[in-house]
Design a protein around this motif. Structure first.
Motif, PDB file in Angstrom:
ATOM      1  N   VAL A   1       0.961  -0.558  -5.191  1.00  0.00           N
ATOM      2  CA  VAL A   1       1.500  -1.330  -4.064  1.00  0.00           C
ATOM      3  C   VAL A   1       0.397  -2.123  -3.387  1.00  0.00           C
ATOM      4  O   VAL A   1       0.570  -3.299  -3.054  1.00  0.00           O
ATOM      5  N   ALA A   2      -0.773  -1.477  -3.193  1.00  0.00           N
ATOM      6  CA  ALA A   2      -1.897  -2.158  -2.550  1.00  0.00           C
ATOM      7  C   ALA A   2      -2.351  -3.365  -3.381  1.00  0.00           C
ATOM      8  O   ALA A   2      -2.626  -4.440  -2.830  1.00  0.00           O
ATOM      9  N   VAL A   3      -2.408  -3.188  -4.699  1.00  0.00           N
ATOM     10  CA  VAL A   3      -2.815  -4.284  -5.582  1.00  0.00           C
ATOM     11  C   VAL A   3      -1.792  -5.411  -5.536  1.00  0.00           C
ATOM     12  O   VAL A   3      -2.152  -6.603  -5.463  1.00  0.00           O
ATOM     13  N   VAL A   4      -0.504  -5.066  -5.572  1.00  0.00           N
ATOM     14  CA  VAL A   4       0.555  -6.084  -5.548  1.00  0.00           C
ATOM     15  C   VAL A   4       0.529  -6.850  -4.228  1.00  0.00           C
ATOM     16  O   VAL A   4       0.660  -8.080  -4.211  1.00  0.00           O
ATOM     17  N   LEU A   5       0.330  -6.146  -3.116  1.00  0.00           N
ATOM     18  CA  LEU A   5       0.294  -6.811  -1.815  1.00  0.00           C
ATOM     19  C   LEU A   5      -0.892  -7.766  -1.715  1.00  0.00           C
ATOM     20  O   LEU A   5      -0.752  -8.893  -1.213  1.00  0.00           O
ATOM     21  N   TRP A   6      -2.049  -7.325  -2.177  1.00  0.00           N
ATOM     22  CA  TRP A   6      -3.223  -8.185  -2.120  1.00  0.00           C
ATOM     23  C   TRP A   6      -3.063  -9.395  -3.055  1.00  0.00           C
ATOM     24  O   TRP A   6      -3.387 -10.522  -2.681  1.00  0.00           O
ATOM     25  N   THR A   7      -2.543  -9.156  -4.248  1.00  0.00           N
ATOM     26  CA  THR A   7      -2.305 -10.259  -5.189  1.00  0.00           C
ATOM     27  C   THR A   7      -1.302 -11.251  -4.618  1.00  0.00           C
ATOM     28  O   THR A   7      -1.474 -12.470  -4.748  1.00  0.00           O
ATOM     29  N   SER A   8      -0.263 -10.728  -3.983  1.00  0.00           N
ATOM     30  CA  SER A   8       0.746 -11.597  -3.374  1.00  0.00           C
ATOM     31  C   SER A   8       0.132 -12.477  -2.291  1.00  0.00           C
ATOM     32  O   SER A   8       0.431 -13.675  -2.208  1.00  0.00           O
ATOM     33  N   THR A   9      -0.748 -11.903  -1.481  1.00  0.00           N
ATOM     34  CA  THR A   9      -1.404 -12.680  -0.421  1.00  0.00           C
ATOM     35  C   THR A   9      -2.249 -13.804  -1.004  1.00  0.00           C
ATOM     36  O   THR A   9      -2.221 -14.944  -0.517  1.00  0.00           O
ATOM     37  N   VAL A  10      -2.995 -13.501  -2.062  1.00  0.00           N
ATOM     38  CA  VAL A  10      -3.831 -14.516  -2.710  1.00  0.00           C
ATOM     39  C   VAL A  10      -2.961 -15.628  -3.300  1.00  0.00           C
ATOM     40  O   VAL A  10      -3.269 -16.823  -3.171  1.00  0.00           O
ATOM     41  N   ILE A  11      -1.856 -15.241  -3.943  1.00  0.00           N
ATOM     42  CA  ILE A  11      -0.964 -16.240  -4.546  1.00  0.00           C
ATOM     43  C   ILE A  11      -0.348 -17.129  -3.476  1.00  0.00           C
ATOM     44  O   ILE A  11      -0.297 -18.367  -3.622  1.00  0.00           O
ATOM     45  N   TYR A  12       0.114 -16.535  -2.389  1.00  0.00           N
ATOM     46  CA  TYR A  12       0.697 -17.330  -1.303  1.00  0.00           C
ATOM     47  C   TYR A  12      -0.344 -18.256  -0.674  1.00  0.00           C
ATOM     48  O   TYR A  12      -0.028 -19.383  -0.288  1.00  0.00           O
TER      49      TYR A  12
END
Length: 226
Positions: A88-99
């Motif tokens: 979840v932590a990895v997905v949230l951080w990746t999502s922030t970078v993508i956005y």
């Protein structure tokens, strides 16, 4: 991660969560407008706003129904709990970078306003990716984000897709007022996009209530032959 075992449970789950989200989101919007805190969106001073969203989403899961099919599944969930949290932590951080990258590609300042763009990306992550991770887990969230056209028919995933699409649409729609020559303080980046995303998120949850709640009442009345 919440495990739901039937369509009726899914409808109740989505309805309760949408009602709670609509209530606290409406309160947040009222506070932003009434206290003029809307002008702080995009700054580090708006971190309490993000914290309210995070707490609200987590509380919905903590106090929501956890319906598992067996004790064996519950034990398996406990064993992989740490791994899930890491995912979840990895997905949230990746999502922030993508956005963040998408915001720059759509016209956000590249050499300036880094703080504002990052806070905007973080807000979108909290509104779209976090609720999905809490509801269905990191793996399914990743699949949904990659292909929003898949997983048709499941109530929870369809709801997640709608929340993501309407939140992003609201953020995109808010960008329309930024280039206008009205010279209003609320036109500065990323206030319109952030506020539009919040409005889109609330509207999505209201649509969930309107679409699902009548079906829940209809089944209850049919059960009692009313």
């Amino acid at each position: 991660m919440t495990m739901i075992t039937s369509d009726a449970s899914c409808r109740r789950f989505v309805t309760r969560h949408s009602i709670c989200t609509s209530i606290y989101t409406s309160i947040i919007i009222f506070i932003l407008l009434y206290t003029h805190k809307i002008y702080e969106i995009g700054k580090r001073s708006c971190l309490p706003l993000l914290a309210i969203f995070v707490i609200g989403e987590c509380l919905k899961i903590v106090f929501g129904p956890f319906e598992t099919t067996s004790k064996e599944k519950q034990s398996k969930i406990k064993k992989i709990n740490f791994r899930n949290k890491l995912k979840v932590a990895v997905v949230l951080w990746t999502s922030t970078v993508i956005y963040y990258c998408l915001a720059v590609l759509f016209g956000a300042p590249f050499l300036s306003s880094h703080e504002e763009t990052f806070m905007f990306a973080l807000l979108l992550t909290v509104l779209t990716t976090l609720p999905s991770c809490l509801a269905v887990g990191a793996d399914l969230t990743t699949a949904i984000m990659i292909d929003l056209t898949s997983f048709e028919g499941d109530i929870i995933t369809e709801t997640i897709k709608q929340n993501i699409c309407l939140t992003l649409f609201g953020a995109w729609l808010g960008a329309i007022v930024i280039p206008l020559d009205w010279d209003r303080p609320w036109q500065s980046w990323p206030i319109p996009c952030s506020f539009g995303g919040i409005i889109g998120y609330m509207c999505s949850n209201l649509l969930n209530i309107v679409g699902i709640l009548p079906k829940v009442f209809k089944k209850k009345t049919a059960r009692y032959n009313l």
